[in-house]
Motif scaffolding. Structure first.
Motif, mmCIF file in Angstrom:
data_model
loop_
_atom_site.group_PDB
_atom_site.id
_atom_site.type_symbol
_atom_site.label_atom_id
_atom_site.label_comp_id
_atom_site.label_asym_id
_atom_site.label_seq_id
_atom_site.Cartn_x
_atom_site.Cartn_y
_atom_site.Cartn_z
ATOM 1 N N GLU A 1 -19.452 0.474 -28.818
ATOM 2 C CA GLU A 1 -20.310 1.774 -29.110
ATOM 3 C C GLU A 1 -19.503 2.862 -29.670
ATOM 4 O O GLU A 1 -18.583 3.182 -29.310
ATOM 5 C CB GLU A 1 -21.018 2.231 -27.890
ATOM 6 C CG GLU A 1 -22.048 1.357 -26.951
ATOM 7 C CD GLU A 1 -22.388 1.816 -25.673
ATOM 8 O OE1 GLU A 1 -21.963 2.913 -25.295
ATOM 9 O OE2 GLU A 1 -23.609 1.346 -25.221
ATOM 10 N N SER A 2 -20.349 3.338 -30.824
ATOM 11 C CA SER A 2 -19.560 4.353 -31.350
ATOM 12 C C SER A 2 -19.414 5.544 -30.522
ATOM 13 O O SER A 2 -20.347 5.652 -29.765
ATOM 14 C CB SER A 2 -20.422 4.495 -32.503
ATOM 15 O OG SER A 2 -21.541 5.266 -32.315
ATOM 16 N N GLU A 3 -18.646 6.583 -31.017
ATOM 17 C CA GLU A 3 -18.761 7.965 -30.236
ATOM 18 C C GLU A 3 -20.084 8.569 -30.528
ATOM 19 O O GLU A 3 -20.443 9.290 -29.371
ATOM 20 C CB GLU A 3 -17.617 8.824 -30.947
ATOM 21 C CG GLU A 3 -16.217 8.258 -30.679
ATOM 22 C CD GLU A 3 -15.046 9.155 -31.461
ATOM 23 O OE1 GLU A 3 -15.348 10.124 -31.804
ATOM 24 O OE2 GLU A 3 -13.858 8.735 -31.427
ATOM 25 N N HIS A 4 -20.623 8.513 -31.403
ATOM 26 C CA HIS A 4 -21.979 9.025 -31.526
ATOM 27 C C HIS A 4 -22.824 8.382 -30.636
ATOM 28 O O HIS A 4 -23.837 9.184 -30.008
ATOM 29 C CB HIS A 4 -22.731 8.783 -32.942
ATOM 30 C CG HIS A 4 -21.970 9.658 -33.836
ATOM 31 N ND1 HIS A 4 -20.810 9.049 -34.585
ATOM 32 C CD2 HIS A 4 -21.886 10.790 -34.569
ATOM 33 C CE1 HIS A 4 -20.118 10.008 -35.562
ATOM 34 N NE2 HIS A 4 -20.947 11.112 -35.337
ATOM 35 N N THR A 5 -22.980 7.249 -30.526
ATOM 36 C CA THR A 5 -23.932 6.455 -29.471
ATOM 37 C C THR A 5 -23.746 6.974 -28.224
ATOM 38 O O THR A 5 -24.602 7.470 -27.226
ATOM 39 C CB THR A 5 -24.037 4.776 -29.572
ATOM 40 O OG1 THR A 5 -23.926 4.600 -30.998
ATOM 41 C CG2 THR A 5 -24.752 4.240 -28.795
ATOM 42 N N GLN A 6 -22.155 7.064 -27.709
ATOM 43 C CA GLN A 6 -21.849 7.431 -26.344
ATOM 44 C C GLN A 6 -22.302 8.752 -26.115
ATOM 45 O O GLN A 6 -22.760 9.122 -25.052
ATOM 46 C CB GLN A 6 -20.363 7.237 -26.402
ATOM 47 C CG GLN A 6 -19.950 5.870 -26.242
ATOM 48 C CD GLN A 6 -18.304 5.905 -26.229
ATOM 49 O OE1 GLN A 6 -17.734 6.684 -26.294
ATOM 50 N NE2 GLN A 6 -17.812 4.664 -26.319
ATOM 51 N N PHE A 7 -22.118 9.556 -27.193
ATOM 52 C CA PHE A 7 -22.601 11.061 -26.958
ATOM 53 C C PHE A 7 -24.274 11.386 -26.614
ATOM 54 O O PHE A 7 -24.550 11.902 -25.754
ATOM 55 C CB PHE A 7 -22.143 12.007 -28.173
ATOM 56 C CG PHE A 7 -22.813 13.256 -28.306
ATOM 57 C CD1 PHE A 7 -22.195 14.495 -27.606
ATOM 58 C CD2 PHE A 7 -23.801 13.547 -29.010
ATOM 59 C CE1 PHE A 7 -22.694 15.550 -27.432
ATOM 60 C CE2 PHE A 7 -24.192 15.055 -28.989
ATOM 61 C CZ PHE A 7 -23.733 15.885 -28.162
ATOM 62 N N ILE A 8 -24.898 10.531 -27.532
ATOM 63 C CA ILE A 8 -26.133 10.632 -27.196
ATOM 64 C C ILE A 8 -26.731 10.047 -25.948
ATOM 65 O O ILE A 8 -27.700 10.540 -25.257
ATOM 66 C CB ILE A 8 -27.204 9.843 -28.436
ATOM 67 C CG1 ILE A 8 -26.827 10.299 -29.751
ATOM 68 C CG2 ILE A 8 -28.606 9.657 -28.077
ATOM 69 C CD1 ILE A 8 -27.489 11.736 -29.894
ATOM 70 N N LYS A 9 -26.123 9.013 -25.537
ATOM 71 C CA LYS A 9 -26.462 8.327 -24.052
ATOM 72 C C LYS A 9 -26.062 9.274 -23.221
ATOM 73 O O LYS A 9 -26.819 9.420 -22.108
ATOM 74 C CB LYS A 9 -25.617 7.059 -23.981
ATOM 75 C CG LYS A 9 -26.463 6.056 -24.775
ATOM 76 C CD LYS A 9 -25.754 4.489 -24.237
ATOM 77 C CE LYS A 9 -26.490 3.439 -24.951
ATOM 78 N NZ LYS A 9 -25.750 2.276 -24.427
ATOM 79 N N ASP A 10 -24.692 9.803 -23.497
ATOM 80 C CA ASP A 10 -24.620 11.043 -22.194
ATOM 81 C C ASP A 10 -25.290 12.484 -22.352
ATOM 82 O O ASP A 10 -25.738 12.735 -21.191
ATOM 83 C CB ASP A 10 -22.960 11.565 -22.418
ATOM 84 C CG ASP A 10 -21.942 10.567 -22.248
ATOM 85 O OD1 ASP A 10 -22.210 9.433 -21.512
ATOM 86 O OD2 ASP A 10 -20.854 10.621 -22.583
ATOM 87 N N LEU A 11 -25.924 12.710 -23.488
ATOM 88 C CA LEU A 11 -26.669 13.815 -23.593
ATOM 89 C C LEU A 11 -27.946 13.656 -22.974
ATOM 90 O O LEU A 11 -28.523 14.344 -22.204
ATOM 91 C CB LEU A 11 -26.948 14.174 -24.945
ATOM 92 C CG LEU A 11 -27.829 15.397 -25.287
ATOM 93 C CD1 LEU A 11 -27.128 16.822 -24.832
ATOM 94 C CD2 LEU A 11 -28.108 15.622 -26.814
#
Length: 70
Positions: A12-22
């Motif tokens: 998972e890219s950092e962007h995907t991880q960020f969106i999931k965390d958000l």
């Protein structure tokens, strides 16, 4: 080729991880986004009479808008 695919399947890219965390931290964020979108973009349908009135009242734009007519 299958080995390479299996290795990167869980990536998972950092962007995907960020969106999931958000989304996990703010569960109502999608609802507020949809509400904001509806304020700006979702318009009520106009009647045929209103559409014809709008098209008749439209003023034609001159070919070169920055040139004065004088």
């Amino acid at each position: 080729m299958k080995l390479l695919f299996k290795q990167h399947r869980m990536y998972e890219s950092e962007h995907t991880q960020f969106i999931k965390d958000l989304k996990a931290k703010n569960p109502g964020i999608e609802a507020s986004q949809q509400q904001g979108r509806s304020l700006l973009w979702d318009k009520a349908p106009t009647s045929l009479d209103e559409q014809s009135r709008q098209s008749e009242s439209r003023i034609a734009q001159q070919a070169y808008v920055y040139q004065s007519k004088s």
